[in-house]
Design a protein around this motif. Sequence first.
Motif, PDB file in Angstrom:
ATOM      1  N   GLY A   1       0.816  -1.210   0.000  1.00 57.48           N
ATOM      2  CA  GLY A   1       0.000   0.000   0.000  1.00 57.48           C
ATOM      3  C   GLY A   1       0.849   1.258   0.000  1.00 57.48           C
ATOM      4  N   PHE A   2       1.949   1.218   0.754  1.00 60.51           N
ATOM      5  CA  PHE A   2       2.850   2.381   0.805  1.00 60.51           C
ATOM      6  C   PHE A   2       3.450   2.649  -0.570  1.00 60.51           C
ATOM      7  N   PHE A   3       3.968   1.614  -1.210  1.00 61.57           N
ATOM      8  CA  PHE A   3       4.590   1.808  -2.514  1.00 61.57           C
ATOM      9  C   PHE A   3       3.569   2.215  -3.567  1.00 61.57           C
ATOM     10  N   SER A   4       2.354   1.702  -3.438  1.00 61.60           N
ATOM     11  CA  SER A   4       1.309   2.092  -4.370  1.00 61.60           C
ATOM     12  C   SER A   4       0.983   3.575  -4.242  1.00 61.60           C
ATOM     13  N   LEU A   5       0.880   4.061  -3.005  1.00 61.27           N
ATOM     14  CA  LEU A   5       0.607   5.477  -2.773  1.00 61.27           C
ATOM     15  C   LEU A   5       1.772   6.350  -3.255  1.00 61.27           C
ATOM     16  N   ALA A   6       3.008   5.874  -2.995  1.00 63.63           N
ATOM     17  CA  ALA A   6       4.181   6.638  -3.423  1.00 63.63           C
ATOM     18  C   ALA A   6       4.256   6.732  -4.949  1.00 63.63           C
ATOM     19  N   VAL A   7       3.978   5.624  -5.632  1.00 58.95           N
ATOM     20  CA  VAL A   7       4.011   5.627  -7.097  1.00 58.95           C
ATOM     21  C   VAL A   7       2.922   6.527  -7.653  1.00 58.95           C
ATOM     22  N   ASN A   8       1.714   6.438  -7.079  1.00 61.72           N
ATOM     23  CA  ASN A   8       0.627   7.318  -7.526  1.00 61.72           C
ATOM     24  C   ASN A   8       0.967   8.791  -7.296  1.00 61.72           C
ATOM     25  N   GLY A   9       1.608   9.064  -6.145  1.00 57.43           N
ATOM     26  CA  GLY A   9       2.030  10.434  -5.864  1.00 57.43           C
ATOM     27  C   GLY A   9       3.056  10.920  -6.870  1.00 57.43           C
ATOM     28  N   LEU A  10       3.985  10.025  -7.251  1.00 52.19           N
ATOM     29  CA  LEU A  10       4.998  10.397  -8.241  1.00 52.19           C
ATOM     30  C   LEU A  10       4.362  10.659  -9.607  1.00 52.19           C
ATOM     31  N   LEU A  11       3.415   9.805  -9.988  1.00 54.25           N
ATOM     32  CA  LEU A  11       2.737   9.991 -11.274  1.00 54.25           C
ATOM     33  C   LEU A  11       1.967  11.312 -11.300  1.00 54.25           C
ATOM     34  N   ASN A  12       1.343  11.662 -10.171  1.00 51.05           N
ATOM     35  CA  ASN A  12       0.653  12.958 -10.094  1.00 51.05           C
ATOM     36  C   ASN A  12       1.636  14.126 -10.170  1.00 51.05           C
ATOM     37  N   ALA A  13       2.811  13.937  -9.551  1.00 46.81           N
ATOM     38  CA  ALA A  13       3.792  15.020  -9.500  1.00 46.81           C
ATOM     39  C   ALA A  13       4.422  15.302 -10.857  1.00 46.81           C
TER      40      ALA A  13
ATOM     41  N   ALA B   1      -5.913  11.870   3.572  1.00 46.75           N
ATOM     42  CA  ALA B   1      -5.607  12.696   2.395  1.00 46.75           C
ATOM     43  C   ALA B   1      -4.315  12.185   1.757  1.00 46.75           C
ATOM     44  N   ALA B   2      -4.262  10.873   1.544  1.00 50.26           N
ATOM     45  CA  ALA B   2      -3.032  10.244   1.071  1.00 50.26           C
ATOM     46  C   ALA B   2      -2.619  10.755  -0.299  1.00 50.26           C
ATOM     47  N   ASP B   3      -3.587  10.994  -1.183  1.00 50.98           N
ATOM     48  CA  ASP B   3      -3.234  11.432  -2.534  1.00 50.98           C
ATOM     49  C   ASP B   3      -2.542  12.798  -2.512  1.00 50.98           C
ATOM     50  N   VAL B   4      -3.054  13.709  -1.680  1.00 49.64           N
ATOM     51  CA  VAL B   4      -2.447  15.031  -1.576  1.00 49.64           C
ATOM     52  C   VAL B   4      -1.072  14.941  -0.906  1.00 49.64           C
ATOM     53  N   ALA B   5      -0.983  14.197   0.195  1.00 55.73           N
ATOM     54  CA  ALA B   5       0.260  14.117   0.961  1.00 55.73           C
ATOM     55  C   ALA B   5       1.381  13.509   0.124  1.00 55.73           C
ATOM     56  N   TYR B   6       1.102  12.400  -0.544  1.00 57.61           N
ATOM     57  CA  TYR B   6       2.168  11.738  -1.316  1.00 57.61           C
ATOM     58  C   TYR B   6       2.501  12.497  -2.590  1.00 57.61           C
ATOM     59  N   THR B   7       1.543  13.173  -3.181  1.00 59.18           N
ATOM     60  CA  THR B   7       1.857  14.023  -4.334  1.00 59.18           C
ATOM     61  C   THR B   7       2.799  15.150  -3.911  1.00 59.18           C
ATOM     62  N   PHE B   8       2.524  15.740  -2.759  1.00 59.31           N
ATOM     63  CA  PHE B   8       3.382  16.812  -2.250  1.00 59.31           C
ATOM     64  C   PHE B   8       4.788  16.295  -1.962  1.00 59.31           C
ATOM     65  N   ILE B   9       4.875  15.159  -1.279  1.00 59.99           N
ATOM     66  CA  ILE B   9       6.198  14.611  -0.932  1.00 59.99           C
ATOM     67  C   ILE B   9       6.989  14.267  -2.189  1.00 59.99           C
ATOM     68  N   MET B  10       6.343  13.590  -3.136  1.00 56.72           N
ATOM     69  CA  MET B  10       7.048  13.195  -4.355  1.00 56.72           C
ATOM     70  C   MET B  10       7.380  14.405  -5.231  1.00 56.72           C
ATOM     71  N   SER B  11       6.579  15.465  -5.132  1.00 58.97           N
ATOM     72  CA  SER B  11       6.894  16.674  -5.896  1.00 58.97           C
ATOM     73  C   SER B  11       8.177  17.328  -5.385  1.00 58.97           C
ATOM     74  N   LEU B  12       8.484  17.136  -4.108  1.00 60.02           N
ATOM     75  CA  LEU B  12       9.741  17.656  -3.582  1.00 60.02           C
ATOM     76  C   LEU B  12      10.935  16.910  -4.173  1.00 60.02           C
ATOM     77  N   VAL B  13      10.756  15.606  -4.426  1.00 60.81           N
ATOM     78  CA  VAL B  13      11.800  14.842  -5.111  1.00 60.81           C
ATOM     79  C   VAL B  13      11.994  15.393  -6.523  1.00 60.81           C
ATOM     80  N   VAL B  14      10.886  15.586  -7.230  1.00 63.51           N
ATOM     81  CA  VAL B  14      10.944  16.130  -8.590  1.00 63.51           C
ATOM     82  C   VAL B  14      11.560  17.527  -8.584  1.00 63.51           C
ATOM     83  N   ALA B  15      11.198  18.349  -7.592  1.00 67.53           N
ATOM     84  CA  ALA B  15      11.710  19.717  -7.519  1.00 67.53           C
ATOM     85  C   ALA B  15      13.221  19.730  -7.354  1.00 67.53           C
ATOM     86  N   ASN B  16      13.749  18.834  -6.535  1.00 66.32           N
ATOM     87  CA  ASN B  16      15.197  18.777  -6.347  1.00 66.32           C
ATOM     88  C   ASN B  16      15.918  18.332  -7.616  1.00 66.32           C
TER      89      ASN B  16
END
Length: 511
Positions: A4-16, A355-370
């Motif tokens: 579930g964690f990896f699924s949320l992280a991947v979805n967050g990355l795809l959104n980012a 609010a997993a979709d918002v939280a993981y999108t935000f976290i993964m967007s920080l990876v993309v931003a760097n």
Amino acid sequence: MVDGFFSLAVNGLLNAVTPYHLLLCAVGIAIGIIVGVLPGISSTTATALLIPMTFAMEPATGLVLLGAIWTAAIYGGSGATCLLNIPGTPSSIATSFDGYPMTRNGEGERAMTIALLASVFGGLFGVFVLLFAFAPLARLSVKIGSPEYFWLCIFGLSTIASLSKGNALKGLLGACIGLMIGTIGLDPVIGIPRFTFGIPALVEGVQLVPALVGIFAVGQVLQLTQQGSGVIAEYKRTPRLFSTVLGSLARSAKVNLLRSSIIGTLIGMLPGAGGPVASLISYNEAKRWDRNPDRFGTGASDGIVASEAANNAVIGSSLVPMMGLGIPGCPTAAIVLGGLLIHGIIPGSRLLTDAADVAYTFIMSLVVANILLLFIGFLMLRVTANILRVPTRWIIPMVLVMATIGTYSLHNSMVDVYVMTVCGIGAYLLARVGVSTGPLALGLVLGPFIEDALNISLQFSQARGSYFEVFFMRPMSLVFIGLTLFALLMPIYQARSRKKKETVGGEQNES
């Protein structure tokens, strides 16, 4: 649960990485770098000004923009720091100790590239810690109380010797002046005005950013006036700059990068500490463990690495208490917290589920931003370095205008401008007698933290009926006490070891 964690992280990355979010991220990075360069306009100011723009956006989209600006602004402060010795943000104070000397040696582009690579490494490290260790670190951060803050700041004061550049007594004097400036205003316990000299505007105390802008920007401008009409330093275009610096850091700075990122991550979790404290402590530790500490302050790349890796690692870890407990780890995190609340998202232990979709999108967007920062930052770096071609007679009025506008924009108050001016003149006069700006800035940064933590701890001790138990029997307090003692005794041991080696070497040469 892991799936579930990896699924949320991947979805967050795809959104980012959607085109819209990537575009917003790139725009935010460009804005953040420009904001970071301007004295007085910090990442906190930039995100606060842009919060209204996010009202009409989706929650995740607004957070992507704010996160990109925050990430880039912390790095952007290193540009003016390295080229002009003017920290664009308070987090870049320690970068100036070696960044500007490197520029004076004709290596301005190299200094900025080192800052960029260290910033990206530290930023990614802090975000991955946030991603993988969110829950346990949130529980740990809430156990840090005022006694621990007090001892952490005392540990921070142990860096005075490292920042004094050969004269510990003058360094101590500078730190004491900084601490005294921090006491101006109302006493936090009994509410009596201190050192205000009847000036109502000083009742609120001396704000950190105007004082630092004065110390570094105005003080540096006054020193530049003695330089004549030449340029700040020689501009040298370095071929294959990126690959050369990357290879050099990979060979010789791996331990420094990791240690500094860990320090920044740990300090970032402590609500209120932030980048200035992390970068100063990290710089001190890099100097302490270096085989040749005397090179720090003369243009050592490890000094830039330590400062920039630490202050960027703070970004990810400061979101741990904010997202987990609703307690912001630094002022900019408080702005992001406001962005969450505006959209009806309540931080806390259930944030990553409700609010997993918002939280993981935000976290993964920080990876993309760097990652984007690496490319956009390098492109803008080449342009920024051309400021070295500009004569100082043009730079001086430009810096004064930008510093004044940036300082005034903080609270729309001329009092901040007056504070900036007085601190700048004072820093210049102190520099003339050999008191460096490093310890002075350290006292300014740590003074309010020390006083608040000490007052709360004393009240807590009275309630518990034991000062010894509160100050000396808490596990994390003992850790910081041990680190402080180590920091004070280590230079003595190193000096004796060096003297012993010199004595043995001299005897061998005679024989």
